[in-house]
Write an enzyme that holds these catalytic residues in place. Sequence first.
Site, mmCIF file in Angstrom:
data_model
loop_
_atom_site.group_PDB
_atom_site.id
_atom_site.type_symbol
_atom_site.label_atom_id
_atom_site.label_comp_id
_atom_site.label_asym_id
_atom_site.label_seq_id
_atom_site.Cartn_x
_atom_site.Cartn_y
_atom_site.Cartn_z
ATOM 1 N N ARG A 148 0.782 -1.179 -0.181
ATOM 2 C CA ARG A 148 -0.100 -0.130 0.032
ATOM 3 C C ARG A 148 0.826 1.265 0.040
ATOM 4 N NH1 ARG A 148 -3.348 -3.778 3.276
ATOM 5 N NH2 ARG A 148 -1.431 -3.616 4.681
ATOM 6 N N ASP A 168 9.499 -6.748 -5.085
ATOM 7 C CA ASP A 168 8.558 -7.261 -4.350
ATOM 8 C C ASP A 168 8.196 -8.752 -4.835
ATOM 9 O OD1 ASP A 168 6.184 -8.090 -2.938
ATOM 10 O OD2 ASP A 168 5.615 -6.093 -2.466
ATOM 11 N N THR A 200 8.433 -2.694 3.577
ATOM 12 C CA THR A 200 8.152 -4.197 3.684
ATOM 13 C C THR A 200 7.372 -4.268 5.435
ATOM 14 O OG1 THR A 200 9.925 -5.083 4.567
ATOM 15 C CG2 THR A 200 9.778 -5.111 2.263
ATOM 16 N N CYS A 227 11.067 4.234 6.536
ATOM 17 C CA CYS A 227 9.732 4.455 7.132
ATOM 18 C C CYS A 227 9.017 3.407 7.533
ATOM 19 C CB CYS A 227 9.207 5.678 6.386
ATOM 20 S SG CYS A 227 10.259 7.339 6.291
ATOM 21 N N ALA A 228 9.622 2.160 7.517
ATOM 22 C CA ALA A 228 8.601 1.124 7.443
ATOM 23 C C ALA A 228 8.842 0.520 9.085
ATOM 24 C CB ALA A 228 8.993 0.113 6.521
ATOM 25 N N ARG A 229 9.827 -0.241 9.377
ATOM 26 C CA ARG A 229 10.221 -0.782 10.491
ATOM 27 C C ARG A 229 11.649 -0.816 10.885
ATOM 28 N NH1 ARG A 229 6.328 0.364 11.997
ATOM 29 N NH2 ARG A 229 4.606 -0.891 12.998
ATOM 30 N N ASP A 253 12.474 6.975 9.935
ATOM 31 C CA ASP A 253 11.458 7.419 10.849
ATOM 32 C C ASP A 253 11.475 6.317 11.990
ATOM 33 O OD1 ASP A 253 9.200 8.820 11.678
ATOM 34 O OD2 ASP A 253 7.893 7.239 10.745
ATOM 35 N N GLU A 258 13.134 1.626 19.931
ATOM 36 C CA GLU A 258 12.143 2.855 20.056
ATOM 37 C C GLU A 258 12.044 3.243 21.464
ATOM 38 O OE1 GLU A 258 9.370 3.275 16.961
ATOM 39 O OE2 GLU A 258 10.774 2.832 15.286
ATOM 40 N N HIS A 276 9.131 8.299 14.714
ATOM 41 C CA HIS A 276 8.082 7.510 14.232
ATOM 42 C C HIS A 276 6.808 8.064 13.829
ATOM 43 C CE1 HIS A 276 6.730 2.718 14.407
ATOM 44 N NE2 HIS A 276 5.921 3.570 13.623
ATOM 45 N N ALA A 279 2.599 7.767 10.726
ATOM 46 C CA ALA A 279 0.893 7.651 10.799
ATOM 47 C C ALA A 279 0.526 9.026 11.649
ATOM 48 C CB ALA A 279 0.879 6.343 11.603
HETATM 49 N N1 LIG Z 1 6.312 4.799 9.919
HETATM 50 C C1 LIG Z 1 5.289 4.695 10.247
HETATM 51 O O1 LIG Z 1 4.678 5.383 11.082
HETATM 52 C C2 LIG Z 1 4.672 3.562 9.567
HETATM 53 C C3 LIG Z 1 3.047 3.772 9.086
HETATM 54 C C4 LIG Z 1 2.294 2.596 8.530
HETATM 55 C C5 LIG Z 1 3.067 1.582 8.252
HETATM 56 N N2 LIG Z 1 4.502 1.541 8.534
HETATM 57 C C6 LIG Z 1 5.120 0.151 8.047
HETATM 58 O O2 LIG Z 1 5.313 0.234 6.928
HETATM 59 C C7 LIG Z 1 5.440 -1.101 6.270
HETATM 60 C C8 LIG Z 1 4.675 -1.326 4.828
HETATM 61 O O3 LIG Z 1 3.159 -0.960 5.075
HETATM 62 P P1 LIG Z 1 2.227 -1.142 4.157
HETATM 63 O O4 LIG Z 1 0.633 -0.740 4.634
HETATM 64 O O5 LIG Z 1 2.615 -0.608 2.675
HETATM 65 O O6 LIG Z 1 2.224 -2.859 4.048
HETATM 66 P P2 LIG Z 1 1.761 -3.998 2.883
HETATM 67 O O7 LIG Z 1 1.394 -5.044 3.752
HETATM 68 O O8 LIG Z 1 0.448 -2.972 2.065
HETATM 69 O O9 LIG Z 1 3.031 -4.034 1.895
HETATM 70 C C9 LIG Z 1 3.998 -4.753 2.170
HETATM 71 C C10 LIG Z 1 4.656 -5.349 0.842
HETATM 72 O O10 LIG Z 1 5.976 -5.753 1.260
HETATM 73 C C11 LIG Z 1 5.987 -6.873 0.617
HETATM 74 N N3 LIG Z 1 6.896 -7.811 0.949
HETATM 75 C C12 LIG Z 1 6.803 -8.636 2.081
HETATM 76 N N4 LIG Z 1 8.062 -9.360 2.295
HETATM 77 C C13 LIG Z 1 8.836 -8.801 1.356
HETATM 78 C C14 LIG Z 1 10.311 -9.177 1.029
HETATM 79 N N5 LIG Z 1 10.920 -10.067 1.878
HETATM 80 N N6 LIG Z 1 10.864 -8.388 0.102
HETATM 81 C C15 LIG Z 1 10.098 -7.561 -0.916
HETATM 82 N N7 LIG Z 1 8.857 -7.120 -0.305
HETATM 83 C C16 LIG Z 1 8.180 -7.829 0.591
HETATM 84 C C17 LIG Z 1 4.545 -7.310 0.412
HETATM 85 O O11 LIG Z 1 4.430 -8.160 -0.892
HETATM 86 C C18 LIG Z 1 3.848 -6.116 0.485
HETATM 87 O O12 LIG Z 1 3.474 -5.689 -0.935
HETATM 88 C C19 LIG Z 1 4.940 -2.167 7.229
HETATM 89 O O13 LIG Z 1 6.241 -2.382 7.908
HETATM 90 C C20 LIG Z 1 4.199 -1.293 8.315
HETATM 91 O O14 LIG Z 1 4.419 -1.485 9.642
HETATM 92 C C21 LIG Z 1 5.118 2.390 9.173
HETATM 93 O O1 LIG Z 2 2.437 0.402 11.441
HETATM 94 C C1 LIG Z 2 1.894 1.266 11.844
HETATM 95 O O2 LIG Z 2 0.707 1.593 11.602
HETATM 96 C C2 LIG Z 2 2.807 2.577 12.126
HETATM 97 O O3 LIG Z 2 4.089 2.071 12.510
HETATM 98 C C3 LIG Z 2 2.233 3.656 12.991
HETATM 99 O O4 LIG Z 2 2.684 3.206 14.349
HETATM 100 P P1 LIG Z 2 1.917 4.206 15.558
HETATM 101 O O5 LIG Z 2 0.657 3.894 15.448
HETATM 102 O O6 LIG Z 2 2.307 3.767 16.942
HETATM 103 O O7 LIG Z 2 2.134 5.574 15.128
#
Ligand SMILES: NC(=O)c1ccc[n+]([C@@H]2O[C@H](COP(=O)([O-])OP(=O)(O)OC[C@H]3O[C@@H](n4cnc5c(N)ncnc54)[C@H](O)[C@@H]3O)[C@@H](O)[C@H]2O)c1
Ligand SMILES: O=C(O)[C@H](O)COP(=O)(O)O
Length: 526
Positions: A148, A168, A200, A227-229, A253, A258, A276, A279
């Site tokens: 997404r 991906d 991811t 900005c993922a994990r 991020d 953390e 972080h 969101a």
């Molecule tokens: N910084 C924040 O505050 C924040 C906010 C929202 C989400 N996130 C993090 O962002 C990341 C992505 O969220 P999303 O909603 O897009 O998730 P999502 O599930 O929509 O997308 C993740 C993608 O990663 C792919 N994937 C899985 N394993 C993989 C690998 N080994 N190699 C390559 N691609 C791989 C999947 O096929 C999928 O398309 C998550 O880790 C989520 O926790 C962080």
């Molecule tokens: O995975 C998530 O949705 C983000 O990392 C957001 O985390 P937070 O709700 O603690 O801001």
Amino acid sequence: MFTILVADAISKEGLQPLLEMENALIIQKKASDPEVNLENIDALLVRSATKVNNELLNKMPNLKIIARAGVGVDNIEVEAATRKGIVVINAPDGNTISTAEHTFAMMASMMRNIPQAHQTVKNLEWKRNNYLGTELYGKTLGIIGMGRIGTELAKRSKAFGMMIKVFDPFLTKERAAKLGVESCNIDTVLQDADIITVHTPLTAETKGMINEKALSKTKKGVFFLNCARGGIIDEQALAKYIGIGHVAGAALDVFETEPPGENPLFKFENVIATPHLGASTKEAQLNVATQVAREVRLFLENNPVSNSINLPAISKDIFEKIRPFHQISKQMGSIISQCIKEGIHEISITYSGTVAELETSYLTKAALAGFFKNRIAVNVNEVNAFLTAKERGITVGEKISADAYGYANCITVTAKGEEHSFVIRGTYIEHYGPRIVYLNGFNIDFLPEGNLLYIHHMDRPGVIGRVGKILGDQSINIATMQVGRKEVGGEAIMVLSFDRPLEDDTLALLTKLDDIVSINRMTVTG
Ligand SMILES: NC(=O)c1ccc[n+]([C@@H]2O[C@H](COP(=O)([O-])OP(=O)(O)OC[C@H]3O[C@@H](n4cnc5c(N)ncnc54)[C@H](O)[C@@H]3O)[C@@H](O)[C@H]2O)c1
Ligand SMILES: O=C(O)[C@H](O)COP(=O)(O)O
């Protein structure tokens, strides 16, 4: 009355669906707050701050659902929750746009040194020559994880004239073409990209996927974003590659720990960071809170949920169709469990007629939940039914049969134990309700609900009268009574229902009667 604990900072406006519930008490406190009686909590709402581990779950025996107001569930021990039959849900897309925008903002800020330059101006310095930036236009952005957020980031970056190469393994060629991105293997992304961003989840596979080996394949002067994990990019390795001048900058991020505290990356001027915040927008917080609050309410009101991590998603329409079969499956599992009093090694369920076209695996899980309910201390439901059966060495089979025994729909449950087998068949009749139509070789017709007595006896004159007399002498009112037999003078059964449970003494008197083969007292909930 349900008790709902909101343990992290979740938008109050978004919690409205729960606040409007008449039978729910909402507590907004940390799970560690001594004032919170964890034993009473039915639903727990968290963001990423609360660590929902097995230790916390053990203190919450009443917990039925954990809701993550966000995407990542790596702060929740999902397997431990599953084992305990606790549903885990999240809000998968409520913060997608905010996080994609934050990633883009971090990328633009990093390429133009905005945080560093901003600080100098505030320090009353005017260092125009120190901050020569790099355009995004014409650069190749490497996206690892095209879900997404990756997808939304790609759209925005394309609008800035960037070329997008993605890795991906689950992305189809058609989807990549539709999104206007080039789907590549990871090495191509590492070698060709000017900027690399990871999107991811954090899994065993993605943890440390950007390590020294991966960094060694990148262009000199590459920029990185996370900005993922925290942990997807190995922080030590990144620090090393920034230190030797190979990586030109990083925007982070999220962190391995953390809050991160002392971190080798923070000594570099070309590393920018946010706590972080992906969101953290009004819109995202309202979205995720509303999504999970609605889902928790649906769940507590016995409706299906759509965003469960550990339960197959069922739409409301489909759930409405399976609802009556769901109930009778559970009831049959419960009856079988109370009738066959020995260890079971196999349970098989056969569906025929209209029910065979529905989501039968959900019904099989319901039958197992009903079966385990009277047998083990753990709460078994559709979440942990298969796991519980596996752990107890019970093979579960599901079949579809063309023979519905003359009914429009029909479910047959067979349990095989060490010495005995037991077969029960039920149907659901529109405007009439659930009926058990077959019990271990006998045709019969009874409602599987309430305080029941199943008597297996010989078909001889006076048996029914003697049973009736004992019950009458004990002032026990028979609510319903059904009989069935195979042949005249052979074996027979009767199933009686009462307004209150039968006492042990009465059961003992009935057991002593002539011509009684066996008696089972059962309580079956509706
Ligand atoms: N910084 C924040 O505050 C924040 C906010 C929202 C989400 N996130 C993090 O962002 C990341 C992505 O969220 P999303 O909603 O897009 O998730 P999502 O599930 O929509 O997308 C993740 C993608 O990663 C792919 N994937 C899985 N394993 C993989 C690998 N080994 N190699 C390559 N691609 C791989 C999947 O096929 C999928 O398309 C998550 O880790 C989520 O926790 C962080
Ligand atoms: O995975 C998530 O949705 C983000 O990392 C957001 O985390 P937070 O709700 O603690 O801001």
